[in-house]
Write a protein that holds these residues in place. Structure first.
Motif, short mmCIF file in Angstrom:
data_model
loop_
_atom_site.label_atom_id
_atom_site.label_comp_id
_atom_site.label_asym_id
_atom_site.label_seq_id
_atom_site.Cartn_x
_atom_site.Cartn_y
_atom_site.Cartn_z
N MET A 1 4.04 -1.38 -19.03
CA MET A 1 3.09 -0.16 -19.08
C MET A 1 1.55 -0.49 -18.99
O MET A 1 0.78 0.67 -18.85
CB MET A 1 3.32 0.42 -20.35
N HIS A 2 1.43 -1.59 -18.25
CA HIS A 2 -0.22 -1.82 -17.88
C HIS A 2 -0.60 -0.95 -16.74
O HIS A 2 -1.56 -0.70 -16.43
CB HIS A 2 -0.29 -3.30 -17.35
N ARG A 3 0.56 -0.47 -15.90
CA ARG A 3 0.25 0.37 -14.97
C ARG A 3 -0.17 1.82 -15.37
O ARG A 3 -0.93 2.45 -14.60
CB ARG A 3 1.60 0.74 -13.92
N TYR A 4 0.11 2.09 -16.53
CA TYR A 4 0.01 3.44 -17.07
C TYR A 4 -1.16 3.72 -17.96
O TYR A 4 -1.32 4.49 -18.97
CB TYR A 4 1.02 4.12 -17.46
N THR B 1 0.81 -1.16 -0.06
CA THR B 1 0.16 -0.08 -0.02
C THR B 1 0.91 1.40 0.12
O THR B 1 0.72 2.06 -0.80
CB THR B 1 -1.00 0.22 1.13
N VAL B 2 1.91 1.26 0.68
CA VAL B 2 2.78 2.48 0.86
C VAL B 2 3.48 3.00 -0.72
O VAL B 2 3.40 3.88 -0.86
CB VAL B 2 3.92 2.60 1.76
N PRO B 3 4.08 1.92 -1.16
CA PRO B 3 4.74 2.05 -2.38
C PRO B 3 3.51 2.51 -3.52
O PRO B 3 3.74 3.30 -4.28
CB PRO B 3 5.29 0.77 -2.95
N SER B 4 2.33 1.90 -3.38
CA SER B 4 1.07 2.35 -4.20
C SER B 4 0.69 3.62 -4.09
O SER B 4 0.51 4.37 -5.19
CB SER B 4 0.19 1.42 -4.11
N LEU B 5 0.76 4.19 -2.69
CA LEU B 5 0.37 5.55 -2.53
C LEU B 5 1.31 6.28 -3.33
O LEU B 5 0.88 7.48 -3.71
CB LEU B 5 0.20 5.69 -1.12
N PHE B 6 2.63 6.37 -2.94
CA PHE B 6 3.60 7.26 -3.45
C PHE B 6 3.69 7.13 -5.04
O PHE B 6 3.70 8.13 -5.64
CB PHE B 6 5.13 6.43 -3.06
N PHE B 7 3.47 6.06 -5.84
CA PHE B 7 3.37 5.75 -7.34
C PHE B 7 2.16 6.58 -7.63
O PHE B 7 2.35 7.31 -8.59
CB PHE B 7 3.38 4.31 -7.46
N ASN B 8 1.02 6.41 -7.17
CA ASN B 8 -0.03 6.93 -7.35
C ASN B 8 0.14 8.39 -7.48
O ASN B 8 -0.32 9.29 -8.36
CB ASN B 8 -1.48 6.54 -6.99
N MET B 9 0.60 9.03 -6.37
CA MET B 9 0.63 10.60 -6.10
C MET B 9 1.67 11.03 -7.12
O MET B 9 1.19 12.15 -8.00
CB MET B 9 1.35 10.63 -4.89
N ASP C 1 -6.09 5.69 -8.20
CA ASP C 1 -5.64 4.06 -8.40
C ASP C 1 -5.33 3.66 -9.71
O ASP C 1 -6.06 3.14 -10.63
CB ASP C 1 -6.54 3.18 -7.67
N PHE C 2 -3.99 4.05 -10.31
CA PHE C 2 -3.87 3.93 -11.71
C PHE C 2 -3.47 2.20 -11.86
O PHE C 2 -3.86 1.94 -13.01
CB PHE C 2 -2.47 4.51 -12.12
N ASN C 3 -3.24 1.63 -11.08
CA ASN C 3 -2.82 0.07 -11.31
C ASN C 3 -3.86 -0.89 -10.75
O ASN C 3 -3.74 -2.03 -10.82
CB ASN C 3 -1.33 0.02 -10.47
N CYS C 4 -4.98 -0.43 -10.50
CA CYS C 4 -6.13 -1.34 -10.20
C CYS C 4 -6.34 -2.06 -11.25
O CYS C 4 -6.27 -1.78 -12.65
CB CYS C 4 -7.44 -0.63 -9.56
N GLY C 5 -6.39 -3.53 -11.04
CA GLY C 5 -6.60 -4.69 -12.19
C GLY C 5 -7.97 -4.56 -12.75
O GLY C 5 -8.02 -5.09 -13.78
#
Length: 329
Positions: free
Chosen positions: A181-184, A139-147, A159-163
């Motif tokens: 690049m699926h994250r983006y 959750t912490v890396p995900s929050l940083f990534f999304n921000m 939430d960019f990386n939600c499946g």
């Protein structure tokens, strides 16, 4: 064309797959979901095996032998989630495309509200794990990534990386995926001018298997983030990026060298032992190299062939047309 295509990439999810198929089938029988579509409702489920080694593909084959609406694409090895989604997008025949992870954390019952949101006039609706059931290591890396992604791209979702995402077919036909690049996908869709929305979904704790997230994927995502920033701004005009940087470097170096030369001619100061002269020469060389890189980028962006990025071992329940689209024939 079918009404709805559901794409499920999976890697070593043998324990989750039977329950996932059961929940998906129940969610796709929802009468409210059917009413959202004009005319008769039809669907397909495309399971993409990303080189599983735990017998997941064999289990799927046994489960779908008498279910023609469920298809299997199996890779020769693990190519990554981006490649699995790319294969699923190519094979999908639905006017609306849904992506869903196989770990049972995203509730298939959330598909209907996402589709309803899509029909409000959007092209992509992304799920938002508002109440996330994951450990802090995710959750912490995900929050940083999304921000950071929101800050640099201007796409205002949480939430960019939600499946779990729902797309109009035009989106999946348009975007090209490489690397991780699926994250983006929302970033790439926004860059192409598609309308994007977000909706909270029901997120559940992982029961079976183990997460595929690790530090390696974190750094891969970072590098792909830089690639996406470049692609969304300069992919079709790389000379605008490298040319401007090269011109700035060249002019700075030229100005420094001109200053040193004039200082020597007018004031009789030595030039050969002055560090600033070497800085000027370095900037001139760097500028020429950046300018050349921009020219090469222009040529590559117009002539690079499109590749699969994956190798298929076997398929099941696909039509001949679908086989051709994913390159298995």
């Amino acid at each position: 064309m079918k009404s709805l295509s559901v794409i499920v990439p999976f890697f070593n999810e043998k324990e989750s797959l039977p329950e996932l198929l059961y929940q998906l089938s129940s969610a796709l029988q929802d009468e409210e979901l059917h009413r959202l579509f004009d005319g008769a409702f039809s669907h397909e489920i495309i399971l993409v095996d990303d080189g599983s080694t735990d017998g997941s593909a064999e289990l799927v084959r046994s489960m779908i032998a008498d279910r023609p609406e469920v298809a299997l694409i199996s890779f020769q090895r693990n190519f990554g989630k981006t490649a699995a989604l790319s294969a699923g997008f190519r094979a999908a025949e639905g006017g609306v495309v849904v992506t869903l992870d196989a770990d049972l954390q995203d509730d298939p019952a959330s598909i209907r509200p996402l589709v309803a949101k899509l029909f409000e006039g959007y092209d992509l609706v992304s799920g938002w794990k508002k109440q996330r059931r994951d450990p802090l290591g995710k959750t912490v890396p995900s929050l940083f990534f999304n921000m950071v992604t929101r800050l640099f791209t201007g796409i205002r979702i949480h939430d960019f990386n939600c499946g779990l995402k729902v797309y109009r077919r035009e989106v999946t036909d348009r975007i090209e995926l490489h690397g991780e690049m699926h994250r983006y996908i929302p970033v790439l869709a926004g860059w192409n001018g598609f309308r994007i929305a977000e909706l909270p979904i029901n997120h559940r704790p992982r029961i079976h298997g183990s997460t595929k997230f690790g530090t390696g994927r974190f750094f891969a995502g970072l590098f792909d983030f830089l690639a996406v920033l470049f692609i969304t701004r300069y992919f079709r005009r790389p000379m605008h990026f490298f040319g401007m940087a090269g011109l700035a470097s060249f002019l700075s170096g030229f100005s420094i060298s001109l200053y040193v030369t004039l200082d020597k001619v007018l004031n009789h100061k030595p030039a050969s032992n002055r560090p600033i002269l070497f800085l000027g020469i370095l900037l001139i060389i760097l500028g020429a190299q950046l300018f050349s890189t921009g020219l090469l980028g222009e040529m590559l962006s117009t002539s690079a062939p499109e590749g699969n990025g994956f190798t298929i071992r076997e398929t099941m329940n696909l039509t001949e047309e679908q086989e051709k689209k994913i390159g298995s024939q």
